[in-house]
Design a protein around this motif. Structure first.
Motif, PDB file in Angstrom:
ATOM      1  N   LEU A  55       0.849  -1.191   0.000  1.00 51.10           N
ATOM      2  CA  LEU A  55       0.000   0.000   0.000  1.00 51.10           C
ATOM      3  C   LEU A  55       0.885   1.241   0.000  1.00 51.10           C
ATOM      4  O   LEU A  55       1.889   1.303   0.713  1.00 51.10           O
ATOM      5  N   ASP A  56       0.494   2.234  -0.785  1.00 51.00           N
ATOM      6  CA  ASP A  56       1.231   3.488  -0.919  1.00 51.00           C
ATOM      7  C   ASP A  56       0.563   4.564  -0.071  1.00 51.00           C
ATOM      8  O   ASP A  56      -0.591   4.926  -0.320  1.00 51.00           O
ATOM      9  N   THR A  57       1.266   5.053   0.941  1.00 48.70           N
ATOM     10  CA  THR A  57       0.679   6.074   1.814  1.00 48.70           C
ATOM     11  C   THR A  57       0.358   7.352   1.043  1.00 48.70           C
ATOM     12  O   THR A  57      -0.572   8.069   1.393  1.00 48.70           O
ATOM     13  N   GLY A  58       1.131   7.643  -0.001  1.00 54.05           N
ATOM     14  CA  GLY A  58       0.862   8.845  -0.789  1.00 54.05           C
ATOM     15  C   GLY A  58      -0.503   8.830  -1.434  1.00 54.05           C
ATOM     16  O   GLY A  58      -1.107   9.882  -1.657  1.00 54.05           O
ATOM     17  N   HIS A  59      -0.995   7.631  -1.710  1.00 52.68           N
ATOM     18  CA  HIS A  59      -2.317   7.525  -2.344  1.00 52.68           C
ATOM     19  C   HIS A  59      -3.430   7.432  -1.314  1.00 52.68           C
ATOM     20  O   HIS A  59      -4.516   7.994  -1.516  1.00 52.68           O
ATOM     21  N   GLU A  60      -3.189   6.745  -0.196  1.00 52.79           N
ATOM     22  CA  GLU A  60      -4.252   6.479   0.767  1.00 52.79           C
ATOM     23  C   GLU A  60      -4.356   7.510   1.888  1.00 52.79           C
ATOM     24  O   GLU A  60      -5.393   7.609   2.533  1.00 52.79           O
ATOM     25  N   ALA A  61      -3.294   8.272   2.147  1.00 51.76           N
ATOM     26  CA  ALA A  61      -3.314   9.198   3.279  1.00 51.76           C
ATOM     27  C   ALA A  61      -4.307  10.338   3.051  1.00 51.76           C
ATOM     28  O   ALA A  61      -4.478  10.825   1.932  1.00 51.76           O
ATOM     29  N   LEU A  62      -4.938  10.772   4.121  1.00 50.79           N
ATOM     30  CA  LEU A  62      -5.919  11.858   4.084  1.00 50.79           C
ATOM     31  C   LEU A  62      -5.312  13.099   4.736  1.00 50.79           C
ATOM     32  O   LEU A  62      -4.753  13.011   5.834  1.00 50.79           O
ATOM     33  N   SER A  63      -5.406  14.229   4.073  1.00 49.89           N
ATOM     34  CA  SER A  63      -4.900  15.484   4.624  1.00 49.89           C
ATOM     35  C   SER A  63      -5.908  16.048   5.620  1.00 49.89           C
ATOM     36  O   SER A  63      -7.059  16.323   5.267  1.00 49.89           O
ATOM     37  N   TYR A  64      -5.479  16.223   6.873  1.00 55.12           N
ATOM     38  CA  TYR A  64      -6.387  16.794   7.875  1.00 55.12           C
ATOM     39  C   TYR A  64      -6.852  18.190   7.457  1.00 55.12           C
ATOM     40  O   TYR A  64      -8.024  18.536   7.609  1.00 55.12           O
ATOM     41  N   ARG A  65      -5.931  18.997   6.941  1.00 56.32           N
ATOM     42  CA  ARG A  65      -6.266  20.373   6.601  1.00 56.32           C
ATOM     43  C   ARG A  65      -7.333  20.424   5.520  1.00 56.32           C
ATOM     44  O   ARG A  65      -8.320  21.169   5.629  1.00 56.32           O
ATOM     45  N   ALA A  66      -7.144  19.642   4.449  1.00 57.56           N
ATOM     46  CA  ALA A  66      -8.114  19.647   3.361  1.00 57.56           C
ATOM     47  C   ALA A  66      -9.461  19.092   3.832  1.00 57.56           C
ATOM     48  O   ALA A  66     -10.521  19.642   3.511  1.00 57.56           O
TER      49      ALA A  66
END
Length: 442
Positions: A55-66
């Motif tokens: 799994l690629d964190t760049g694809h699955e991670a969610l930005s708290y700010r956005a």
């Protein structure tokens, strides 16, 4: 306007911020603030896939700010270090950049209602050198660190095999396999062992020379008498069969007495490995016991059935950092530190905070065990689902179990994004799996 502050953006904390933002925040009935030490969120049950490269964190991670801008709450980056219950304020440590330079100084934040949702970490059981010599999977950064170390070790293995082949065309003995020892045979340890076996098979298909399934030797170590001690024994037997078929060595009733560089010391022997992973037990962050709140021996905050901290009606705790016993007498059991428990607590806590703002009575939390699902990479998925109506466990295996396992993450995404956006995310993931390599190689 009431100030509601949530500390911790894990599964429970982020779902709670989303629910409150979409209700109280949207209606301007309260200001919702979420605090986390990281910029992005990744669902913790996925970390073993990050560690293996599946799994690629760049694809699955969610930005708290956005995410906060779309769901009517405010995000503040920071790490909590103090609490003043009398003045209803909490203190954040100075914020440092990636070079260690201070960006923001120590800050104080006022709250009317405070929710602690800081999660938990692996339990080192008093072994002081675990963090020094072992990899842990308590955050995306730690999982990424293990992944890079894992890839580098196999580059070394491949290069050694190539050099040996060039210097000796008969090449009678290949290099020693890469040895990985995983301490803790709960769900994380078992799933990681399977993912690592899968990763090595993938490395072979990507043309990395001299890599094959026998290039890795995974040892899974458990202190109790079987793997997956918290799950039904039938699941443990199935999992053990799959793991042994793929070369995983399983050692039960093995207690670790000390940890050294590339070595685990037991009562009877010293086990050597190239990579050590600690995935045993859980305990809450130690700072929780220094806040003046009631905590247990593993630093979890003790709460009442309404999820309020005992003796503190304005402070709540949910998820892995909270301790709640349910049941009477000898039948009392602690709510387990699982993602499904954090999800259920977040839903009940949201109801209770809305009730407080609107002057309504609170409801009590009841944990409902919906069963257990286990994914052994692409080799097998199985589990048991509890039928609440008939109070019966239904065993699942194969495709149905895989879909049920995947649905747990989709349920989390639906809570965070809503049904329609979750469908778009699902479509994006479907396309991604077909156009990108099946293993992250960087």
């Amino acid at each position: 306007m009431k100030q509601i502050v949530i500390v911790g953006g894990g599964a429970g904390g982020l779902e709670l911020a989303t629910r409150l933002g979409n209700t109280l925040g949207k209606k301007r009935q309260a200001d919702i603030t979420l605090i986390d030490a990281n910029r992005t969120h990744l669902w913790k049950p996925l970390l073993h896939e990050v560690a293996s490269g599946s799994l690629d964190t760049g694809h699955e991670a969610l930005s708290y700010r956005a995410h906060s801008s779309e769901h009517h709450y405010y995000f503040r980056m920071g790490r909590m270090i103090g609490l003043d219950k009398h003045n209803q304020t909490l203190t954040l440590a100075p914020l440092l950049d990636h070079h260690g330079k201070e960006i923001l100084g120590e800050r104080t934040i006022h709250y009317d209602y405070l929710i602690m949702a800081v999660g938990a970490r692996g339990n080192d059981f008093g072994l002081t050198r675990v963090r020094e010599h072992c990899h842990t999977l308590d955050s995306a950064q730690e999982a990424e660190d293990f992944h890079l170390t894992f890839l580098n070790r196999f580059m070394q293995f491949s290069e050694a095999a190539n050099q040996q082949a060039l210097s000796n065309h008969t090449a009678e003995t290949p290099p020693n396999p890469v040895r990985v020892a995983i301490v803790g045979a709960g769900a994380t340890g078992v799933e990681l062992a399977a993912e690592l076996c899968n990763a090595v098979e993938r490395l072979e298909t990507f043309g990395i020379r001299a890599i094959h399934p026998a290039s890795i030797q995974v040892t899974l170590i458990e202190a109790t008498d079987r793997i997956l001690p918290a799950l039904p024994e039938a699941l443990a037997i199935k999992a053990e069969r799959v793991l042994t078929q793929h070369g995983v060595e399983i050692r039960t009733q093995t207690m670790i007495k000390d940890v050294q560089a590339q070595q685990l010391v037991t009562e009877n022997e010293t086990l050597s490995a190239d990579l050590l992973v600690w995935a045993a037990g859980v305990k809450a962050p130690k700072f929780l016991s220094n806040l003046g709140l009631p905590t247990n021996r593993i630093h979890q905050i003790e709460i009442t059935p309404t999820l309020q901290v005992a003796g503190e009606p304005n402070i709540f705790a949910i998820g892995d950092c909270a301790s709640l016993l349910q049941g009477e007498g000898d039948q009392a059991r602690a709510v387990p530190p699982l993602a499904q428990a954090a999800h259920q607590m977040a839903a009940t806590c949201a109801v209770n905070l809305q009730a407080l703002v609107n002057g309504q009575p609170l409801v009590e939390f009841t944990y409902r065990d919906h069963g257990s699902l286990l994914s052994l990479s692409r080799f097998q998925t199985f589990g048991s689902v509890l039928d609440q109506l008939f109070k019966k466990n239904w065993m699942l295996e194969g495709k149905i179990a895989h879909w049920a396992y995947a649905s747990l993450y989709r349920q989390h995404q639906m809570t965070l994004h809503g049904f329609w956006r979750m469908l778009w995310i699902l479509l994006d993931a479907f396309i991604e799996r077909r156009v990108k390599p099946k293993l992250k190689l960087y």
